[in-house]
Design an enzyme around this catalytic site. Structure first.
Site, PDB file in Angstrom:
ATOM      1  N   ASP A   1       4.054   7.005   9.287  1.00 36.80           N
ATOM      2  CA  ASP A   1       2.670   6.532   9.246  1.00 36.80           C
ATOM      3  C   ASP A   1       2.055   6.479  10.642  1.00 36.80           C
ATOM      4  O   ASP A   1       2.742   6.680  11.646  1.00 36.80           O
ATOM      5  CB  ASP A   1       2.591   5.152   8.557  1.00 36.80           C
ATOM      6  CG  ASP A   1       3.577   4.130   9.126  1.00 36.80           C
ATOM      7  OD1 ASP A   1       4.212   4.423  10.161  1.00 36.80           O
ATOM      8  OD2 ASP A   1       3.706   3.047   8.536  1.00 36.80           O
TER       9      ASP A   1
ATOM     10  N   ASN B   1       5.298  -8.593   4.011  1.00 36.85           N
ATOM     11  CA  ASN B   1       4.717  -8.586   2.665  1.00 36.85           C
ATOM     12  C   ASN B   1       5.390  -7.542   1.770  1.00 36.85           C
ATOM     13  O   ASN B   1       4.895  -7.236   0.691  1.00 36.85           O
ATOM     14  CB  ASN B   1       3.207  -8.320   2.742  1.00 36.85           C
ATOM     15  CG  ASN B   1       2.884  -6.962   3.363  1.00 36.85           C
ATOM     16  OD1 ASN B   1       3.779  -6.224   3.773  1.00 36.85           O
ATOM     17  ND2 ASN B   1       1.603  -6.637   3.431  1.00 36.85           N
TER      18      ASN B   1
ATOM     19  N   HIS C   1       5.851  -4.349   2.524  1.00 35.93           N
ATOM     20  CA  HIS C   1       5.393  -2.958   2.662  1.00 35.93           C
ATOM     21  C   HIS C   1       6.483  -2.069   3.256  1.00 35.93           C
ATOM     22  O   HIS C   1       7.367  -2.530   3.986  1.00 35.93           O
ATOM     23  CB  HIS C   1       4.076  -2.860   3.443  1.00 35.93           C
ATOM     24  CG  HIS C   1       4.151  -3.016   4.925  1.00 35.93           C
ATOM     25  ND1 HIS C   1       3.036  -3.242   5.704  1.00 35.93           N
ATOM     26  CD2 HIS C   1       5.191  -2.974   5.804  1.00 35.93           C
ATOM     27  CE1 HIS C   1       3.388  -3.305   6.966  1.00 35.93           C
ATOM     28  NE2 HIS C   1       4.683  -3.147   7.053  1.00 35.93           N
TER      29      HIS C   1
ATOM     30  N   GLU D   1       1.114  -0.874   1.316  1.00 39.97           N
ATOM     31  CA  GLU D   1       0.930  -2.313   1.182  1.00 39.97           C
ATOM     32  C   GLU D   1       1.096  -2.717  -0.286  1.00 39.97           C
ATOM     33  O   GLU D   1       1.116  -1.848  -1.171  1.00 39.97           O
ATOM     34  CB  GLU D   1      -0.478  -2.696   1.691  1.00 39.97           C
ATOM     35  CG  GLU D   1      -0.777  -2.270   3.130  1.00 39.97           C
ATOM     36  CD  GLU D   1      -0.079  -3.126   4.192  1.00 39.97           C
ATOM     37  OE1 GLU D   1       0.894  -3.844   3.876  1.00 39.97           O
ATOM     38  OE2 GLU D   1      -0.505  -3.055   5.370  1.00 39.97           O
TER      39      GLU D   1
HETATM   40  P1  PGA Z   1       8.570  -4.842  12.059  1.00 40.61           P
HETATM   41  O1  PGA Z   1       7.691  -4.192  10.911  1.00 40.61           O
HETATM   42  O2  PGA Z   1       9.726  -3.938  12.215  1.00 40.61           O
HETATM   43  O3  PGA Z   1       7.693  -4.849  13.254  1.00 40.61           O
HETATM   44  O4  PGA Z   1       8.950  -6.203  11.563  1.00 40.61           O
HETATM   45  C1  PGA Z   1       8.374  -3.726   9.800  1.00 40.61           C
HETATM   46  C2  PGA Z   1       7.462  -2.869   9.013  1.00 40.61           C
HETATM   47  O5  PGA Z   1       6.268  -3.190   8.957  1.00 40.61           O
HETATM   48  O6  PGA Z   1       7.932  -1.884   8.455  1.00 40.61           O
END
Ligand code: PGA
Length: 249
Positions: free
Chosen positions: A70, A141, A143, A148
């Site tokens: 992404d 959350n 994702h 999301e």
């Molecule tokens: P993070 O994010 O590794 O910064 O906790 C994880 C993600 O959003 O995939």
């Protein structure tokens, strides 16, 4: 539904070293292995270990092929908070990877060009033979990539609106300037097409979402739970991230 493999380590570094060892074995068998890659805090120890392996143990990553999940949209490629910049700084340059083999969706395309751009990105993955291994982090959350909550299991690569928690966590990287409201991401369907998936999650802040993803309902309310549609998923956790699992490994 499929039960994932669970591997719990005492530290993020130990879990990350185990994943790096798998990648090392992959490129030893097949130098031009094709891997899907995440950004964020979670993979930093993995990428640091890959850099160490290149520098101290002469592991050669030059033929490795990477497709990132992404990118923010819109964003300049050279922006300090772009995922392109992250990959260049954290992995590609210090580990001696070939930048031409590391792909990432472009946050610079016009809105009217996004669909075609992401279609070409999916086509490039197919032409490379598909993802042999998809590495993932998981958001607070649930994702995966920028899929999301509400993202369907059959969602394809697309433009998405970022959740408030996702933008909040990115605030520091943007150093006061506004975090983009949107991102472009491979879809859940793209992720599920990988031959194999490894999800990394470290720290107590991830324990609740790890529990939901592995032991909760399979639902688009927690996109990572949709990984149970895939038959070959391994979770690499540290002890705090695994602490709410009843099936502690
Ligand atoms: P993070 O994010 O590794 O910064 O906790 C994880 C993600 O959003 O995939």
């Amino acid at each position: 539904m499929n039960a994932p493999h669970l591997h719990t380590y005492s530290t993020p570094q130990a879990g990350s070293a185990a994943v790096a060892a798998e990648l090392r074995a992959m490129v030893a068998r097949q130098p031009q292995a094709v891997v899907g890659l995440p950004t964020g805090g979670t993979p930093q120890a993995l990428y640091a270990e890959m850099v160490r392996l290149a520098r101290e143990e002469a592991v050669d990553w030059t033929s490795l092929v990477g497709f990132n999940l992404d990118e923010y949209w819109p964003i300049d490629a050279a922006h300090p908070a772009s995922f392109r910049t992250f990959m260049r700084q954290q992995l590609v340059e210090p580990a001696g990877c070939d930048a031409a083999r590391f792909h990432i969706p472009s946050g610079e395309v016009q809105r009217s060009e996004i669909e075609a751009h992401l279609g070409e990105y999916q086509q490039a993955i197919r032409q490379a033979g598909g993802l042999q291994l998809q590495l993932l982090g998981i958001g607070l959350n649930g994702h995966i990539g920028f899929n999301e909550p509400g993202s369907a299991a059959d969602s394809e690569a697309r433009l998405v609106e970022l959740a408030a928690v996702t933008r909040e966590r990115a605030r520091d990287q943007f150093g006061g300037s506004p975090v983009p409201t949107h991102g472009i991401t491979l879809g859940i369907a793209d992720i599920l097409r990988a031959q194999r998936i490894i999800v990394m999650a470290f720290g107590a802040e991830k324990s609740s979402v790890v529990h939901s993803a592995i032991e909760g309902e399979v639902s688009d309310a927690c996109p990572a739970s949709l990984l149970r549609h895939h038959a070959n998923v391994t979770w690499v956790l540290d002890t705090p991230a695994a602490s709410e699992l009843s099936l502690m490994s």
